[in-house]
Motif scaffolding. Structure first.
Motif, PDB file in Angstrom:
ATOM      1  N   ALA A 175       2.175  18.932   9.662  1.00 20.54           N
ATOM      2  CA  ALA A 175       2.268  20.126   8.817  1.00 20.54           C
ATOM      3  C   ALA A 175       3.208  19.954   7.614  1.00 20.54           C
ATOM      4  CB  ALA A 175       2.692  21.326   9.657  1.00 20.54           C
ATOM      5  N   PRO A 176       4.430  19.394   7.785  1.00 19.49           N
ATOM      6  CA  PRO A 176       5.303  19.242   6.607  1.00 19.49           C
ATOM      7  C   PRO A 176       4.682  18.390   5.504  1.00 19.49           C
ATOM      8  CG  PRO A 176       6.560  18.957   8.621  1.00 19.49           C
ATOM      9  CD  PRO A 176       5.117  18.974   9.011  1.00 19.49           C
ATOM     10  N   THR A 177       3.896  17.401   5.888  1.00 22.03           N
ATOM     11  CA  THR A 177       3.222  16.556   4.897  1.00 22.03           C
ATOM     12  C   THR A 177       2.194  17.364   4.116  1.00 22.03           C
ATOM     13  OG1 THR A 177       3.527  14.619   6.305  1.00 22.03           O
ATOM     14  CG2 THR A 177       1.879  14.438   4.576  1.00 22.03           C
ATOM     15  N   LEU A 178       1.439  18.202   4.819  1.00 22.48           N
ATOM     16  CA  LEU A 178       0.437  19.024   4.146  1.00 22.48           C
ATOM     17  C   LEU A 178       1.095  20.048   3.221  1.00 22.48           C
ATOM     18  CD1 LEU A 178      -2.056  19.523   7.111  1.00 22.48           C
ATOM     19  CD2 LEU A 178      -2.444  18.191   5.035  1.00 22.48           C
ATOM     20  N   LEU A 179       2.253  20.547   3.609  1.00 28.91           N
ATOM     21  CA  LEU A 179       2.991  21.470   2.743  1.00 28.91           C
ATOM     22  C   LEU A 179       3.486  20.748   1.491  1.00 28.91           C
ATOM     23  CD1 LEU A 179       4.956  23.509   5.420  1.00 28.91           C
ATOM     24  CD2 LEU A 179       3.099  24.337   3.987  1.00 28.91           C
ATOM     25  N   THR A 180       3.891  19.498   1.668  1.00 32.50           N
ATOM     26  CA  THR A 180       4.307  18.687   0.519  1.00 32.50           C
ATOM     27  C   THR A 180       3.134  18.473  -0.436  1.00 32.50           C
ATOM     28  OG1 THR A 180       5.943  17.522   1.835  1.00 32.50           O
ATOM     29  CG2 THR A 180       5.224  16.430  -0.172  1.00 32.50           C
ATOM     30  N   VAL A 181       1.968  18.137   0.132  1.00 33.96           N
ATOM     31  CA  VAL A 181       0.767  17.934  -0.685  1.00 33.96           C
ATOM     32  C   VAL A 181       0.441  19.213  -1.462  1.00 33.96           C
ATOM     33  CG1 VAL A 181      -1.736  17.567  -0.561  1.00 33.96           C
ATOM     34  CG2 VAL A 181      -0.202  16.103   0.758  1.00 33.96           C
ATOM     35  N   ALA A 182       0.539  20.357  -0.789  1.00 37.52           N
ATOM     36  CA  ALA A 182       0.257  21.631  -1.460  1.00 37.52           C
ATOM     37  C   ALA A 182       1.261  21.911  -2.574  1.00 37.52           C
ATOM     38  CB  ALA A 182       0.278  22.774  -0.436  1.00 37.52           C
ATOM     39  N   ALA A 183       2.536  21.592  -2.324  1.00 36.56           N
ATOM     40  CA  ALA A 183       3.568  21.796  -3.349  1.00 36.56           C
ATOM     41  C   ALA A 183       3.282  20.942  -4.574  1.00 36.56           C
ATOM     42  CB  ALA A 183       4.938  21.461  -2.769  1.00 36.56           C
ATOM     43  N   ARG A 184       2.871  19.691  -4.326  1.00 36.90           N
ATOM     44  CA  ARG A 184       2.560  18.799  -5.444  1.00 36.90           C
ATOM     45  C   ARG A 184       1.294  19.243  -6.173  1.00 36.90           C
ATOM     46  NH1 ARG A 184       3.982  12.724  -3.144  1.00 36.90           N
ATOM     47  NH2 ARG A 184       6.193  13.113  -2.823  1.00 36.90           N
ATOM     48  N   PHE A 185       0.358  19.768  -5.402  1.00 36.27           N
ATOM     49  CA  PHE A 185      -0.877  20.271  -6.008  1.00 36.27           C
ATOM     50  C   PHE A 185      -0.563  21.451  -6.935  1.00 36.27           C
ATOM     51  CE2 PHE A 185      -4.485  23.293  -5.762  1.00 36.27           C
ATOM     52  CZ  PHE A 185      -5.448  22.525  -6.394  1.00 36.27           C
ATOM     53  N   GLU A 186       0.313  22.345  -6.476  1.00 38.44           N
ATOM     54  CA  GLU A 186       0.668  23.491  -7.315  1.00 38.44           C
ATOM     55  C   GLU A 186       1.412  23.034  -8.571  1.00 38.44           C
ATOM     56  OE1 GLU A 186       2.528  27.937  -7.238  1.00 38.44           O
ATOM     57  OE2 GLU A 186       3.256  26.562  -5.709  1.00 38.44           O
ATOM     58  N   GLU A 187       2.316  22.084  -8.393  1.00 38.82           N
ATOM     59  CA  GLU A 187       3.060  21.544  -9.538  1.00 38.82           C
ATOM     60  C   GLU A 187       2.096  20.923 -10.555  1.00 38.82           C
ATOM     61  OE1 GLU A 187       6.007  17.823 -10.044  1.00 38.82           O
ATOM     62  OE2 GLU A 187       6.487  19.111  -8.348  1.00 38.82           O
ATOM     63  N   MET A 188       1.122  20.171 -10.041  1.00 39.22           N
ATOM     64  CA  MET A 188       0.100  19.547 -10.888  1.00 39.22           C
ATOM     65  C   MET A 188      -0.729  20.616 -11.609  1.00 39.22           C
ATOM     66  SD  MET A 188      -2.966  17.059  -9.540  1.00 39.22           S
ATOM     67  CE  MET A 188      -3.715  18.284  -8.496  1.00 39.22           C
ATOM     68  N   THR A 189      -1.099  21.662 -10.893  1.00 41.82           N
ATOM     69  CA  THR A 189      -1.904  22.739 -11.483  1.00 41.82           C
ATOM     70  C   THR A 189      -1.151  23.421 -12.618  1.00 41.82           C
ATOM     71  OG1 THR A 189      -2.993  23.088  -9.341  1.00 41.82           O
ATOM     72  CG2 THR A 189      -3.193  24.851 -10.959  1.00 41.82           C
ATOM     73  N   LYS A 190       0.121  23.730 -12.367  1.00 36.00           N
ATOM     74  CA  LYS A 190       0.946  24.373 -13.406  1.00 36.00           C
ATOM     75  C   LYS A 190       1.001  23.512 -14.662  1.00 36.00           C
ATOM     76  CE  LYS A 190       4.280  26.962 -10.573  1.00 36.00           C
ATOM     77  NZ  LYS A 190       5.660  26.902 -10.053  1.00 36.00           N
ATOM     78  N   THR A 191       1.247  22.215 -14.475  1.00 36.76           N
ATOM     79  CA  THR A 191       1.377  21.294 -15.612  1.00 36.76           C
ATOM     80  C   THR A 191       0.059  21.152 -16.358  1.00 36.76           C
ATOM     81  OG1 THR A 191       3.074  20.052 -14.422  1.00 36.76           O
ATOM     82  CG2 THR A 191       2.034  18.937 -16.279  1.00 36.76           C
ATOM     83  N   CYS A 192      -1.018  20.882 -15.610  1.00 38.68           N
ATOM     84  CA  CYS A 192      -2.305  20.569 -16.248  1.00 38.68           C
ATOM     85  C   CYS A 192      -2.948  21.788 -16.918  1.00 38.68           C
ATOM     86  CB  CYS A 192      -3.266  19.950 -15.227  1.00 38.68           C
ATOM     87  SG  CYS A 192      -2.733  18.312 -14.678  1.00 38.68           S
ATOM     88  N   CYS A 193      -2.646  22.974 -16.389  1.00 38.02           N
ATOM     89  CA  CYS A 193      -3.225  24.182 -16.992  1.00 38.02           C
ATOM     90  C   CYS A 193      -2.601  24.502 -18.350  1.00 38.02           C
ATOM     91  CB  CYS A 193      -3.090  25.368 -16.032  1.00 38.02           C
ATOM     92  SG  CYS A 193      -4.206  25.224 -14.605  1.00 38.02           S
ATOM     93  N   GLU A 194      -1.496  23.830 -18.655  1.00 36.88           N
ATOM     94  CA  GLU A 194      -0.872  23.987 -19.974  1.00 36.88           C
ATOM     95  C   GLU A 194      -1.380  22.938 -20.967  1.00 36.88           C
ATOM     96  OE1 GLU A 194       1.263  26.466 -20.797  1.00 36.88           O
ATOM     97  OE2 GLU A 194       0.864  27.251 -18.793  1.00 36.88           O
TER      98      GLU A 194
END
Length: 601
Positions: A175-194
């Motif tokens: 589970a902690p690994t999947l939460l890390t993946v989700a955190a990185r996915f959100e960070e990527m989404t924020k960056t790329c949407c700009e």
């Protein structure tokens, strides 16, 4: 240097603890209250992970219903912890609520698990997990603009859906690994949407996230497979080897204490108890940072970092320097007169100490090789301690160790020579043929994945100075994928023997395997030689996947065809695609050429 980081990353992943919403203040050594707060804040994400991993067929709407139930349960218990239901273990409450969802146990065929209690119930849900996720629809893909708009409109639902889709496709990832993946996915989404070129940004930034998930999954499946198939002692010996190499100045007594924390968390993590897994990992991190002066000189700055950065920092830190006063050999195990007496006093502790002393002196060896040497030493003592003069017998132990390493080294050198001689694409075809012949019972998806992973291991490692440890570690992870986690996974007798007889020596066991002689191929593979115009529209990577699947399915259909003829059929497949996609009527061309390829087979 790059590979040192990669190997450390893969081997040390189980110490990572990160979250989406965890406090970013510097971590106190005693972080029990911070971990508790993290679990409370992330109850929705944790619920999705557990439910989607246990019941992979469940729809997102069904998962959302459970999230609502568990969020209400959290709020009720935060308001009054004296309520009877608030004393239950979180995972037990969650499984009870999964079973209480009307019609769901019958719909998804897990009602038999709901009739069980305690550990039997948890294990039943664990065995319901399916490693081969070919039954799931393809991962939904959104246009970058659409993705950004969806995220902007409803961040929570967007992230929930992402965690759900990733979790059900990776049922054994912690589970902690999947939460890390989700955190990185959100960070990527924020960056790329700009960004103006959103598509390219997502493509570039997604690759390291995918690699992180793959590496995590591979390592976690490997160690959980070791725990479930071979028991806690083998898992502890794996951890002794890893920790002793990473922290060569740690005292054996301190290592033993740390191992209690590391090993105790694995039952929860491996069985899918996300809450217990998160708590266990947090305890390990606290232990390391509390005792950092006696563990490693390389992690001081890591332990001062904010929580989300601390785990990554420790993972990517280099192995600590070997103590200057550490001799090249530990005489206690080969030259002492009392070896047999010490072994007989406590065999497990004695062998753990031997492995600790050997591992900290040999940072150049792989984890499987260190376990092999420990196995050789254990067998030698069984032999020597029954002779008239044991010291004279075990005095030559180092020679046995060197022999073992030489054998392993030759296997790696042979693999790397093949890699250099064949090139990346032909090497992949070599492994696809070999793996399909020894394990034709596996799905086409699994076999193509394993073949690609073998090639990745060799092309990553074979030009590096630490070639041996890198190849041996990464290829052992591929074998872990093949063998799987569940103890009831059966492929065929020869493969099962290699997977279940001896964890340390399974690599050499697989080296000796030939095609499964008892395999009965199907009479036909529907549509195998029926080609369509979709091959002309497929981009390069998709066409390559189809080509790989074609090869695997031909081997499954005709396992006795010599390798040279299989390669020839693969060339025919490629030529037909080129010829027909350039023809005026591609479909008619495919209808004519397909049967010709089939006739050759």
């Amino acid at each position: 240097m790059k590979q040192l980081k990669l190997t450390g990353f893969v081997i040390f992943l189980f110490f990572l603890t990160e979250s989406l919403t965890l406090s970013t203040k510097p971590q106190d050594v005693d972080d029990v209250s911070i971990t508790k707060k993290f679990i409370e804040e992330n109850v929705g994400y944790i619920t999705i992970i557990i439910f989607a991993q246990y019941i992979q067929e469940a729809s997102f709407e069904e998962v959302e219903m459970l999230v609502k139930t568990m969020t209400e349960y959290r709020d009720k218990c935060l308001a009054d912890m004296t309520l009877p239901e608030c004393s239950e273990l979180a995972n037990d409450v969650l499984l009870e609520n999964i079973c209480a969802l009307e019609g769901l146990p019958q719909k998804h065929n897990f009602s038999h698990c709901c009739s069980k209690v305690d550990l039997e119930k948890k294990l039943c849900f664990f065995h319901h997990k399916k490693a081969d996720v070919g039954f799931l629809p393809p991962l939904p893909t959104l246009d970058p603009e659409e993705k950004c708009q969806t995220y902007k409109n409803n961040r929570e639902s967007f992230l929930n859906n992402y965690i759900y889709e990733v979790s059900r496709r990776n049922p054994f990832v912690f589970a902690p690994t999947l939460l890390t993946v989700a955190a990185r996915f959100e960070e990527m989404t924020k960056t790329c949407c700009e960004e103006q070129d959103k598509a390219n940004c997502f493509r570039t930034k997604a690759e390291p996230v995918i690699q992180y998930l793959k590496a995590s999954s591979s390592f976690q499946k490997n160690v959980c497979g070791a725990l479930i198939k071979f028991g806690l002692q083998v898992l502890e010996f794996i951890n002794v080897a890893i920790l002793s190499q990473k922290f060569p100045k740690i005292e054996f007594k301190e290592l033993t204490s740390l191992l209690e924390d590391v090993s105790s968390k694995y039952h929860g993590c491996c069985e899918g108890d996300a809450v217990q897994c998160i708590r266990g990992r947090s305890k390990v991190m606290s232990h390391i940072c509390l005792k950092q002066d006696s563990i490693s000189s390389k992690i001081k700055e890591c332990c001062e970092k904010k929580i989300p950065e601390r785990g990554e920092c420790i993972i990517s830190s280099n192995k600590d320097d070997r103590p200057k006063d550490l001799s090249l050999r530990e005489a206690k195990f080969t030259e002492s007169e009392n070896v047999c007496e010490e072994r007989d006093a406590n065999q497990t502790s004695f062998m753990a100490e031997f492995l600790y002393e050997y591992s900290r002196r040999h940072p150049e060896l792989s984890t499987p090789e260190l376990l092999r040497i420990a196995g050789v030493y254990e067998d030698l003592l069984k032999e020597c301690c029954h002779t008239e003069n044991p010291p004279d017998c075990y005095r030559h132990a180092e020679h046995r160790f060197n022999e073992t390493t030489e054998k392993s080294l030759k296997i790696v050198q042979r693999e790397c020579e093949r890699s250099q001689n064949l090139g990346k694409e032909d090497l992949k075809y070599y492994y696809l043929i070999k793996l399909t012949k020894i394990a034709p019972q596996l799905s086409t998806e699994e076999l193509t994945f394993l073949g690609k992973e073998m090639v990745t291991a060799l092309t990553t490692c074979c030009t590096l100075s630490e070639e041996f440890a890198c190849v041996d570690n990464l290829m052992d992870l591929v074998l872990g994928e093949l063998c799987g986690i569940n103890e009831n996974r059966n492929i065929n007798p020869d493969v099962d023997h290699c997977c279940k007889t001896n964890f340390a020596f399974r690599r050499s066991c697989f080296e000796g395997l030939e095609a499964d002689k008892a395999y009965v191929p199907p009479s036909t593979f529907q549509g195998l030689f029926t080609f369509h115009t979709d091959l002309c529209q497929a981009h390069k990577e998709e066409l390559q996947r189809k080509k790989d699947r074609f090869l695997v399915n031909v081997v499954k259909l005709k396992p006795d065809i010599p390798d040279a003829e299989l390669r020839s059929l693969l060339t025919d497949f490629t030529n037909v695609v080129v010829k027909c996609c350039q023809a005026e009527g591609p479909e008619a061309c495919f209808n004519e050429e397909g049967p010709k390829v089939a006739a050759k087979c």
